[in-house]
Scaffold this motif. Structure first.
Motif, PDB file in Angstrom:
ATOM      1  N   VAL A  97       0.840  -1.201   0.000  1.00  0.00           N
ATOM      2  CA  VAL A  97       0.000   0.000   0.000  1.00  0.00           C
ATOM      3  C   VAL A  97       0.877   1.253   0.000  1.00  0.00           C
ATOM      4  N   LEU A  98       1.880   1.275   0.872  1.00  0.00           N
ATOM      5  CA  LEU A  98       2.745   2.450   0.958  1.00  0.00           C
ATOM      6  C   LEU A  98       3.556   2.625  -0.329  1.00  0.00           C
ATOM      7  N   THR A  99       3.970   1.516  -0.930  1.00  0.00           N
ATOM      8  CA  THR A  99       4.710   1.593  -2.192  1.00  0.00           C
ATOM      9  C   THR A  99       3.854   2.215  -3.283  1.00  0.00           C
ATOM     10  N   ASP A 127      12.613   4.181   3.838  1.00  0.00           N
ATOM     11  CA  ASP A 127      13.777   3.999   2.970  1.00  0.00           C
ATOM     12  C   ASP A 127      13.623   2.776   2.074  1.00  0.00           C
ATOM     13  N   ASP A 128      13.043   1.696   2.624  1.00  0.00           N
ATOM     14  CA  ASP A 128      12.828   0.495   1.809  1.00  0.00           C
ATOM     15  C   ASP A 128      11.849   0.758   0.674  1.00  0.00           C
ATOM     16  N   VAL A 129      10.796   1.505   0.969  1.00  0.00           N
ATOM     17  CA  VAL A 129       9.807   1.818  -0.067  1.00  0.00           C
ATOM     18  C   VAL A 129      10.411   2.759  -1.105  1.00  0.00           C
ATOM     19  N   PHE A 130      11.205   3.713  -0.658  1.00  0.00           N
ATOM     20  CA  PHE A 130      11.860   4.611  -1.611  1.00  0.00           C
ATOM     21  C   PHE A 130      12.759   3.824  -2.562  1.00  0.00           C
ATOM     22  N   GLU A 132      12.285   0.805  -3.443  1.00  0.00           N
ATOM     23  CA  GLU A 132      11.369   0.057  -4.312  1.00  0.00           C
ATOM     24  C   GLU A 132      10.870   0.903  -5.478  1.00  0.00           C
ATOM     25  N   VAL A 133      10.634   2.212  -5.212  1.00  0.00           N
ATOM     26  CA  VAL A 133      10.099   3.087  -6.268  1.00  0.00           C
ATOM     27  C   VAL A 133      11.197   3.812  -7.031  1.00  0.00           C
ATOM     28  N   GLY A 134      12.472   3.498  -6.709  1.00  0.00           N
ATOM     29  CA  GLY A 134      13.574   4.042  -7.489  1.00  0.00           C
ATOM     30  C   GLY A 134      14.086   5.392  -7.040  1.00  0.00           C
ATOM     31  N   LEU A 135      13.875   5.723  -5.765  1.00  0.00           N
ATOM     32  CA  LEU A 135      14.400   6.971  -5.224  1.00  0.00           C
ATOM     33  C   LEU A 135      15.474   6.645  -4.187  1.00  0.00           C
ATOM     34  N   SER A 136      16.478   7.489  -4.099  1.00  0.00           N
ATOM     35  CA  SER A 136      17.641   7.157  -3.293  1.00  0.00           C
ATOM     36  C   SER A 136      17.386   7.238  -1.799  1.00  0.00           C
ATOM     37  N   GLN A 137      16.638   8.240  -1.351  1.00  0.00           N
ATOM     38  CA  GLN A 137      16.475   8.481   0.083  1.00  0.00           C
ATOM     39  C   GLN A 137      15.303   9.424   0.249  1.00  0.00           C
TER      40      GLN A 137
END
Length: 401
Positions: A97-99, A127-130, A132-137
């Protein structure tokens, strides 16, 4: 909570409509998510993302306003925002959901919204979701503005990995440290000796537990703490480090190991504990019109966002009970994060502690003086400070070295 507080002089700030409001519906679970951007300064805003069942856009809007007030009160060159998802963070589907929520918010996360942990969402999960979506931080929106983003990212990551002398990540405890400094600043402002100052704290998680630890370290007497299971009380003073060591993964203290002389009371009893300072550090709206008469403290220091409804605060002020507002008392983590982004603090944790202590105590001292001299409520003085700073900041350019 509505913007009709009778003691607020900076009504233009409080009544300001959010710059942006977005509602999202998860196509898989039907969960609702919200982003409210209250103010943009230099085209950017900051504010955490929470996840809890029953989260509403009204709640997120209140929190976004609070974040905007917080950044303005501390003179930070960034606006205020908040994200929220109406979903149980313990549900195994929460990561997905958060992703999907952050994927939908990607245009904001790319350059205009810096987010972080909040209720129900740890920084590690963010940070884990970021990733997953291709963002560094999660500071990506600010870091991307740096002329040397890779170097800035490395500097920020190094700062986020700093450990205190007690062995805790600095980012996990700086917010609670700031709350403790707000309490100590209030005690100083009212001329109370720290060892004689008694404090009751609702919540022993990151914020409440951190505040309890640093207040104990400073020599103040923490006489009561409350978690989801109830209230623990000892008028002579609790052994805070020992109790914090008994917490489980949900921040609840193992009652089978609590010393026999410590009183075990219902959870709601914490509101009525007689103490110099009461710190609501668990949930929003902990002090309401239906329980405000039970408050027995002389000062309330709001560690939780929107810990006191405005109607309840008016009732407290009428009784002479001082409220140090959330946007001052719990601003430590937000201020520290922005100082870190701008390179104003680094890898020596003492530098961060010293700066936050100086800024927090100075602000609380000013608010205390205005209360003592003119009976101006601290929220009123704080809003006036935030409004003045925001007007000065709104044309500012964000500089990330």
């Amino acid at each position: 909570m509505t913007a009709t507080h009778t003691t607020n002089p900076a009504q233009d700030f409080v009544d300001r409509e959010p710059a942006h409001q977005i509602t999202w519906v998860d196509p898989v679970t039907g969960a609702h998510g919200y982003l409210v951007v209250h103010t943009l300064v230099g085209g950017i805003a900051t504010g955490g993302t929470r996840m809890r069942p029953g989260c509403t856009i009204s709640e997120v809007g209140d929190l976004a306003r609070g974040m905007a007030t917080k950044t303005a009160a501390f003179g930070l060159p960034v606006g205020g925002a908040k994200g929220g998802v109406d979903f149980d963070p313990k549900d195994p589907r929460a990561f997905g959901v958060l992703t999907r929520f952050f994927t939908e918010m990607r245009p904001w996360l790319d350059g205009r919204w810096v987010t972080a942990e909040d209720l129900g969402v740890t920084q590690q999960l963010i940070d884990d979701v970021f990733a997953e979506v291709g963002l560094s931080q999660s500071f990506h929106a600010a870091i991307s503005r740096s002329p040397q983003p890779e170097e800035t990212l490395a500097r920020v990551q190094a700062g986020l990995e700093v450990m205190t002398d007690d062995g805790y990540p600095l980012g996990d405890v700086i917010g609670g440290y700031g709350v403790a400094e707000a309490c100590l600043g209030a005690a100083e402002g009212f001329g109370w000796a720290i060892p004689e100052t008694t404090i009751a704290i609702q919540g022993v998680g990151t914020m409440g537990g951190g505040a309890a630890w640093y207040l104990h370290e400073a020599g103040a007497r923490v006489t009561a703490v409350a978690d989801a299971r109830g209230t623990l009380c000892d008028p002579a003073g609790l052994d805070v480090p020992a109790l914090l060591d008994l917490r489980d993964e949900y921040g609840e203290i193992d009652r089978t190991r609590v010393p026999a002389h410590v009183q075990q009371l219902p959870r709601e009893a914490i509101v009525g504990i007689a103490a110099d300072i009461f710190v609501p550090a668990a949930v929003s709206y902990a002090i309401r019109e239906d329980n405000v008469d039970a408050v027995a403290a002389r000062v309330v220091v709001e560690a939780a966002n929107a810990a006191t409804t405005w109607g309840a605060e008016d009732a407290l002020v009428a009784r002479g009970v001082v409220v140090v507002p959330d946007f001052i008392a719990n601003a430590g983590a937000a201020a520290w994060a922005w100082w870190l982004l701008q390179g104003q603090v680094g890898c020596d944790p003492q530098d961060s502690f010293d700066r936050l202590s100086a800024e927090m105590r100075a602000k609380v001292a000013v608010l205390a003086e205005r209360w003592i001299c003119d009976r101006i409520p601290m929220r009123q003085s704080g809003f006036a400070l935030a409004s003045s700073n925001l007007h000065a900041l709104e044309g500012a350019q964000i500089v990330i070295p």
